[in-house]
Scaffold this motif. Structure first.
Motif, PDB file in Angstrom:
ATOM      1  N   LYS A  48     -20.661 -83.834 100.859  1.00 26.62           N
ATOM      2  CA  LYS A  48     -19.963 -83.601  99.592  1.00 26.62           C
ATOM      3  C   LYS A  48     -18.777 -84.555  99.585  1.00 26.62           C
ATOM      4  N   GLN A  56     -27.988 -84.457  93.085  1.00 24.43           N
ATOM      5  CA  GLN A  56     -27.370 -83.216  93.567  1.00 24.43           C
ATOM      6  C   GLN A  56     -28.405 -82.350  94.280  1.00 24.43           C
ATOM      7  N   SER A  78     -29.917 -79.131  94.974  1.00 31.63           N
ATOM      8  CA  SER A  78     -29.896 -77.862  94.241  1.00 31.63           C
ATOM      9  C   SER A  78     -30.676 -76.759  94.946  1.00 31.63           C
ATOM     10  N   PHE A  87     -19.502 -84.436  89.078  1.00 31.97           N
ATOM     11  CA  PHE A  87     -19.608 -85.396  90.162  1.00 31.97           C
ATOM     12  C   PHE A  87     -18.645 -86.543  89.903  1.00 31.97           C
ATOM     13  N   TYR A  94     -24.283 -84.428  97.645  1.00 37.14           N
ATOM     14  CA  TYR A  94     -24.986 -85.397  96.804  1.00 37.14           C
ATOM     15  C   TYR A  94     -25.544 -86.537  97.648  1.00 37.14           C
ATOM     16  N   GLU A 151     -26.513 -79.705  86.560  1.00 36.67           N
ATOM     17  CA  GLU A 151     -26.122 -80.717  87.555  1.00 36.67           C
ATOM     18  C   GLU A 151     -24.703 -81.151  87.242  1.00 36.67           C
ATOM     19  N   ASP A 173     -16.650 -82.127  93.148  1.00 35.08           N
ATOM     20  CA  ASP A 173     -18.101 -82.284  93.115  1.00 35.08           C
ATOM     21  C   ASP A 173     -18.768 -80.921  93.258  1.00 35.08           C
ATOM     22  N   SER A 174     -19.904 -80.752  92.597  1.00 39.40           N
ATOM     23  CA  SER A 174     -20.559 -79.447  92.589  1.00 39.40           C
ATOM     24  C   SER A 174     -21.217 -79.092  93.912  1.00 39.40           C
ATOM     25  N   ARG A 191     -27.210 -90.504  90.814  1.00 37.71           N
ATOM     26  CA  ARG A 191     -26.580 -89.415  91.570  1.00 37.71           C
ATOM     27  C   ARG A 191     -27.570 -88.265  91.680  1.00 37.71           C
TER      28      ARG A 191
END
Length: 473
Positions: A130, A163, A165, A266, A139, A263, A135-136, A161
């Motif tokens: 991360k 992510q 999940s 970021f 990535y 998403e 940022d969620s 990008r």
């Protein structure tokens, strides 16, 4: 440029990512972090501190067996060295490669498939960091997403990008470019688009992925020309995508039709966060990698991110402009303009009004470009100070400013309206018929001939001390 010349020029390029890291280590440009650096935030923080100085290798981040590397490019000279040329040959070399691509060479096996994971668990099997604070989550940021045109089979290489999940699920941002076009072709038929995400590729493949190429021009062929020999590719185990045989890691999967999931946010190249939204989704079918792979990551919005995007775009922009204006000498996507939005153009001007035509050509070359400054051939466009000087001394807003409203721009620009943006051009060139001295830059005669070792006293400290003592007496 003839192909034998391309091969000769690529002879000094490192053979793969590992050879590039060895090249950096030999020159004191590779730092090694302590074991156990956290994948969340800490790894990116260390990389950011070193981003303009050294690449950094993290041997066991969070105790993971697979090391992570960041900061493959800390300057334009690094980019040039990675493909075996000097910095002044960087854009000509890229232009030659784009004009004379070398198709890939398919092989039956390669190191990238030495280890196979059919039971996928992305965060357990790969050290995915991360990066920025908001940022969620983790990535993949340096993965080459390779997709095949469902109609022609021609491949496209790009960076998106990605992510993480779920164990086998990745949210991906697809901007309206070639991969998105391929996806729409598949989705219209209710089919998934087969893809692969390649991590740890030769720097030439990263550079080629950012070329402004036409639809159905395979960027791996441009990479082959950069290296002077075709890229060896191998067929994925679960789909028909061909991937570089000597890469480190491959994630095989499909972009699912009619599926969208949240998403983001970021940290993106404008140094702001790309917002959270419903995006396309990749379902992962397998992971393959070398026996002892290296995971490459790019800190979102960091220096490596900017340089990687900037240099290939400069080359293709220069090529585009020279088709209509052969007197365009050089271009730069400036660092302050995020190596995407602000373009400086050096022009050997022959007619007044010509800079405005050049600006319009540049705006049409790529929608990301938001501001263009055209300067004369005596201005160093690698220097933001020089560009600002040209604007300060050769530009008048009521005469030399061009503004275009309501044009397509970058959706990642936070000032745009869903990508609808204004364009601004500045003609910072001197009039063709100006009196000789009106815009002639001052210079001190023979400044560049001065040998300071001869002109200055050898012992500077003693000389200063003597003068101060004389002044006190």
């Amino acid at each position: 440029m003839r192909m034998e010349n391309l091969a000769t020029r690529g002879a000094n390029a490192p053979s793969d990512l590992r050879a590039w890291l060895a090249h950096l280590a030999e020159r004191g440009r590779l730092a090694v972090a302590r074991d156990g650096i956290a994948l969340t935030d800490e790894l990116a923080a260390v990389a950011k501190r070193l981003e303009r100085d050294r690449a950094v290798l993290f041997p066991h981040p969070d105790g993971h067996e697979i090391p992570v590397v960041a900061n493959l490019f800390a300057g334009r000279d690094w980019v040039a060295n990675s493909i075996g040329v000097s910095e002044d040959q960087l854009l000509p070399r890229f232009l030659a490669a784009a004009s004379n691509p070398l198709p890939t060479h398919e092989v039956t096996s390669g190191p990238v498939q030495e280890v196979v994971h059919d039971d996928v668990d992305l965060l357990r099997q790969l050290p995915i960091p991360k990066h920025n604070e908001r940022d969620s989550g983790p990535y993949i940021t340096a993965g080459l997403l390779i997709a095949r045109n469902p109609k022609t089979g021609v491949q496209n290489v790009s960076i998106h990008r990605c992510q993480i999940s779920g164990k086998n699920r990745i949210g991906v941002l697809l901007l309206p470019r070639h991969t998105f076009s391929y996806y729409r072709l598949a989705e219209e038929k209710g089919q998934a688009l087969e893809i692969a995400i390649v991590i740890g590729a030769h720097p030439a493949l990263l550079l080629a992925s950012q070329a402004i190429a036409a639809l159905d021009e395979d960027e791996m062929a441009i990479a082959g020309a950069l290296l002077g020999q075709p890229v060896d590719v191998v067929k994925c185990r679960t789909n028909s995508v061909r991937v570089p045989a000597h890469a480190e890691i491959v994630i095989e999967g499909r972009i699912l039709p009619k599926v969208r999931e949240p998403e983001g946010p970021f940290g993106e190249f404008p140094q702001y966060y790309g917002p959270r939204s419903n995006r396309e989704v990749i379902e992962v079918d397998a992971i393959t990698h070398r026996a002892q792979p290296i995971f490459h990551t790019i800190v979102g919005g960091g220096y490596e991110h900017l340089i990687l995007g900037g240099v290939p775009r400069e080359a293709t922009l220069l090529q585009h402009l020279r088709r209509s204006f052969p007197n365009v000498l050089d271009v730069r996507l400036t660092r302050g303009g995020t190596c995407r939005y602000h373009l400086a153009i050096k022009l050997d001007k022959t007619n007044d009004g010509e800079p405005k035509n050049v600006m319009m050509c540049a705006f049409g070359a790529h929608y990301d470009i938001k501001q263009v400054v055209v300067v004369d051939k005596d201005v160093d466009i690698s220097s933001s100070e020089e560009i600002e000087w040209a604007v300060a001394t050769r530009f008048q807003a009521d005469r030399d400013l061009m503004v275009v409203s309501g044009a397509l721009g970058s959706k990642l620009d936070p000032t745009s309206n869903n990508g609808i943006s204004a364009k601004m051009g500045l003609d910072a060139t001197a009039p063709v018929d100006a009196p000789e001295l009106a815009f002639k830059r001052i210079c001190v005669k023979d400044e560049d001939q001065v040998d300071l070792a001869v002109a200055l006293q050898a012992d500077q400290a003693a000389a200063v001390a003597r003068l101060l003592a004389e002044a006190r007496s």
